[in-house]
Design a protein around this motif. Structure first.
Motif, PDB file in Angstrom:
ATOM      1  N   ASN A 141       0.853  -1.183   0.000  1.00 13.96           N
ATOM      2  CA  ASN A 141       0.000   0.000   0.000  1.00 13.96           C
ATOM      3  C   ASN A 141       0.893   1.239   0.000  1.00 13.96           C
ATOM      4  OD1 ASN A 141      -2.167   1.694   0.071  1.00 13.96           O
ATOM      5  ND2 ASN A 141      -2.529   1.454   2.264  1.00 13.96           N
ATOM      6  N   PRO A 142       1.040   1.882  -1.148  1.00 15.73           N
ATOM      7  CA  PRO A 142       0.425   1.589  -2.444  1.00 15.73           C
ATOM      8  C   PRO A 142       1.219   0.523  -3.205  1.00 15.73           C
ATOM      9  CG  PRO A 142       1.776   3.542  -2.644  1.00 15.73           C
ATOM     10  CD  PRO A 142       1.848   3.113  -1.189  1.00 15.73           C
ATOM     11  N   HIS A 143       0.605  -0.018  -4.259  1.00 11.67           N
ATOM     12  CA  HIS A 143       1.298  -0.906  -5.188  1.00 11.67           C
ATOM     13  C   HIS A 143       2.159  -0.009  -6.077  1.00 11.67           C
ATOM     14  CE1 HIS A 143      -2.504  -3.168  -4.320  1.00 11.67           C
ATOM     15  NE2 HIS A 143      -1.577  -4.050  -3.994  1.00 11.67           N
ATOM     16  N   THR A 144       3.442  -0.365  -6.245  1.00 12.52           N
ATOM     17  CA  THR A 144       4.339   0.503  -7.006  1.00 12.52           C
ATOM     18  C   THR A 144       5.266  -0.282  -7.929  1.00 12.52           C
ATOM     19  OG1 THR A 144       5.978   0.473  -5.225  1.00 12.52           O
ATOM     20  CG2 THR A 144       4.396   2.308  -5.211  1.00 12.52           C
ATOM     21  N   LEU A 145       5.816   0.444  -8.887  1.00 15.31           N
ATOM     22  CA  LEU A 145       6.881  -0.025  -9.758  1.00 15.31           C
ATOM     23  C   LEU A 145       7.862   1.126  -9.878  1.00 15.31           C
ATOM     24  CD1 LEU A 145       6.051   0.337 -13.474  1.00 15.31           C
ATOM     25  CD2 LEU A 145       4.280   0.785 -11.792  1.00 15.31           C
ATOM     26  N   VAL A 155      15.661   7.806 -10.363  1.00 10.30           N
ATOM     27  CA  VAL A 155      14.599   6.840 -10.089  1.00 10.30           C
ATOM     28  C   VAL A 155      13.267   7.551  -9.934  1.00 10.30           C
ATOM     29  CG1 VAL A 155      13.742   5.114  -8.451  1.00 10.30           C
ATOM     30  CG2 VAL A 155      16.197   5.312  -8.885  1.00 10.30           C
ATOM     31  N   GLN A 156      12.257   6.947 -10.504  1.00 11.41           N
ATOM     32  CA  GLN A 156      10.890   7.418 -10.330  1.00 11.41           C
ATOM     33  C   GLN A 156      10.071   6.231  -9.858  1.00 11.41           C
ATOM     34  OE1 GLN A 156       9.226   8.767 -14.047  1.00 11.41           O
ATOM     35  NE2 GLN A 156       7.647   9.972 -13.036  1.00 11.41           N
ATOM     36  N   HIS A 157       9.549   6.292  -8.604  1.00 10.89           N
ATOM     37  CA  HIS A 157       8.630   5.262  -8.113  1.00 10.89           C
ATOM     38  C   HIS A 157       7.225   5.692  -8.502  1.00 10.89           C
ATOM     39  CE1 HIS A 157      11.997   4.031  -5.444  1.00 10.89           C
ATOM     40  NE2 HIS A 157      11.453   2.848  -5.644  1.00 10.89           N
ATOM     41  N   LEU A 158       6.486   4.778  -9.134  1.00 11.46           N
ATOM     42  CA  LEU A 158       5.144   5.095  -9.626  1.00 11.46           C
ATOM     43  C   LEU A 158       4.101   4.248  -8.929  1.00 11.46           C
ATOM     44  CD1 LEU A 158       5.884   5.038 -13.464  1.00 11.46           C
ATOM     45  CD2 LEU A 158       5.796   7.040 -11.975  1.00 11.46           C
ATOM     46  N   PRO A 159       3.082   4.869  -8.350  1.00  5.75           N
ATOM     47  CA  PRO A 159       1.968   4.072  -7.828  1.00  5.75           C
ATOM     48  C   PRO A 159       1.119   3.573  -8.991  1.00  5.75           C
ATOM     49  CG  PRO A 159       1.527   6.408  -7.524  1.00  5.75           C
ATOM     50  CD  PRO A 159       2.910   6.298  -8.117  1.00  5.75           C
ATOM     51  N   LEU A 160       0.549   2.381  -8.846  1.00  3.94           N
ATOM     52  CA  LEU A 160      -0.321   1.855  -9.905  1.00  3.94           C
ATOM     53  C   LEU A 160      -1.578   2.675 -10.067  1.00  3.94           C
ATOM     54  CD1 LEU A 160      -0.360  -2.040  -9.655  1.00  3.94           C
ATOM     55  CD2 LEU A 160       0.915  -0.563 -11.200  1.00  3.94           C
ATOM     56  N   ARG A 161      -2.089   3.145  -8.952  1.00  7.79           N
ATOM     57  CA  ARG A 161      -3.336   3.913  -8.962  1.00  7.79           C
ATOM     58  C   ARG A 161      -3.084   5.255  -8.293  1.00  7.79           C
ATOM     59  NH1 ARG A 161      -4.090  -1.320  -7.838  1.00  7.79           N
ATOM     60  NH2 ARG A 161      -5.583  -2.460  -9.101  1.00  7.79           N
ATOM     61  N   PRO A 162      -3.841   6.275  -8.670  1.00  4.08           N
ATOM     62  CA  PRO A 162      -3.670   7.570  -8.004  1.00  4.08           C
ATOM     63  C   PRO A 162      -3.961   7.454  -6.509  1.00  4.08           C
ATOM     64  CG  PRO A 162      -5.115   7.751  -9.924  1.00  4.08           C
ATOM     65  CD  PRO A 162      -4.875   6.299  -9.702  1.00  4.08           C
ATOM     66  N   GLU A 163      -3.220   8.219  -5.733  1.00  6.46           N
ATOM     67  CA  GLU A 163      -3.475   8.269  -4.292  1.00  6.46           C
ATOM     68  C   GLU A 163      -4.876   8.840  -4.074  1.00  6.46           C
ATOM     69  OE1 GLU A 163      -1.274   7.395  -1.788  1.00  6.46           O
ATOM     70  OE2 GLU A 163       0.075   6.657  -3.344  1.00  6.46           O
ATOM     71  N   PRO A 164      -5.599   8.356  -3.047  1.00  7.43           N
ATOM     72  CA  PRO A 164      -6.914   8.930  -2.751  1.00  7.43           C
ATOM     73  C   PRO A 164      -6.803  10.433  -2.522  1.00  7.43           C
ATOM     74  CG  PRO A 164      -6.530   6.950  -1.451  1.00  7.43           C
ATOM     75  CD  PRO A 164      -5.239   7.281  -2.138  1.00  7.43           C
ATOM     76  N   GLY A 165      -7.659  11.174  -3.189  1.00  5.92           N
ATOM     77  CA  GLY A 165      -7.656  12.624  -3.040  1.00  5.92           C
ATOM     78  C   GLY A 165      -6.672  13.334  -3.958  1.00  5.92           C
ATOM     79  N   ALA A 166      -5.858  12.589  -4.713  1.00  2.62           N
ATOM     80  CA  ALA A 166      -4.889  13.214  -5.608  1.00  2.62           C
ATOM     81  C   ALA A 166      -5.592  13.725  -6.849  1.00  2.62           C
ATOM     82  CB  ALA A 166      -3.811  12.217  -6.006  1.00  2.62           C
ATOM     83  N   THR A 167      -5.097  14.825  -7.377  1.00  2.00           N
ATOM     84  CA  THR A 167      -5.652  15.353  -8.616  1.00  2.00           C
ATOM     85  C   THR A 167      -4.736  14.983  -9.766  1.00  2.00           C
ATOM     86  OG1 THR A 167      -4.509  17.453  -8.270  1.00  2.00           O
ATOM     87  CG2 THR A 167      -6.777  17.283  -7.457  1.00  2.00           C
TER      88      THR A 167
END
Length: 168
Positions: A141-145, A155-167
């Protein structure tokens, strides 16, 4: 040259498919999977990339996984992988063997050492070696790559899904 780093898919096809979408959108050609593949259905998700796989501690049926990796035109490195991409020497392993992971990092033979297992995204510098965990595509939490630019080892860590409340 940018590469994608993933780990700990644990057979989660939905999250693996989302990760592939991210990789595609970043125009990645090479991917490293740091183990805990979890299912023979996972390697085929990566067929459009030059993908390098290592096994993790949950990858018990290695013969079936090895065949699935070969069928998907991936490269199976067993429990430890080593490649040179973009002029950078890269090692990757799952990370459950802490002694081997530490030995690999401390060897100063590699520009980049990638590992998984902890399900926690992180990166740090140890001497001349960038050490990277992309996080996990399952049970995190969160799922990342991660995306690594081999030119400057950023390095750029990317969440699979937008964070809650993120625009967006």
């Amino acid at each position: 040259m940018r590469i994608g780093i993933v780990s700990d898919t644990h057979g989660n096809l939905e999250n693996t498919s989302l990760a592939v979408e991210h990789l595609r959108s970043h125009e990645i050609e090479n991917v490293i999977h740091c183990g805990d593949i979890g299912s023979a259905s996972i390697p085929s998700e990566f067929t459009e990339f030059q993908t390098h796989f290592v096994f993790g501690n949950v990858d018990s049926d290695v013969a079936t996984l090895r065949q699935a990796i070969n069928d998907a035109n991936g490269t199976c490195h067993g429990r430890f992988g080593e490649v040179t991409l973009g002029g950078r020497k890269i090692a990757f392993l799952h990370g459950d063997d802490a002694a081997r992971a530490n030995q690999t990092i401390e060897s100063n033979e590699y520009d980049l050492v990638c590992y998984g297992h902890t399900h926690k995204a992180e990166s740090h510098q140890e001497g001349s070696t960038l050490v990277l965990n992309p996080g996990a595509l399952h049970r995190a939490n969160p799922h990342t790559l991660a995306i690594v630019d081999l030119t400057d080892l950023s390095v750029q860590h990317l969440p699979l899904r937008p964070e809650p409340g993120a625009t967006k």
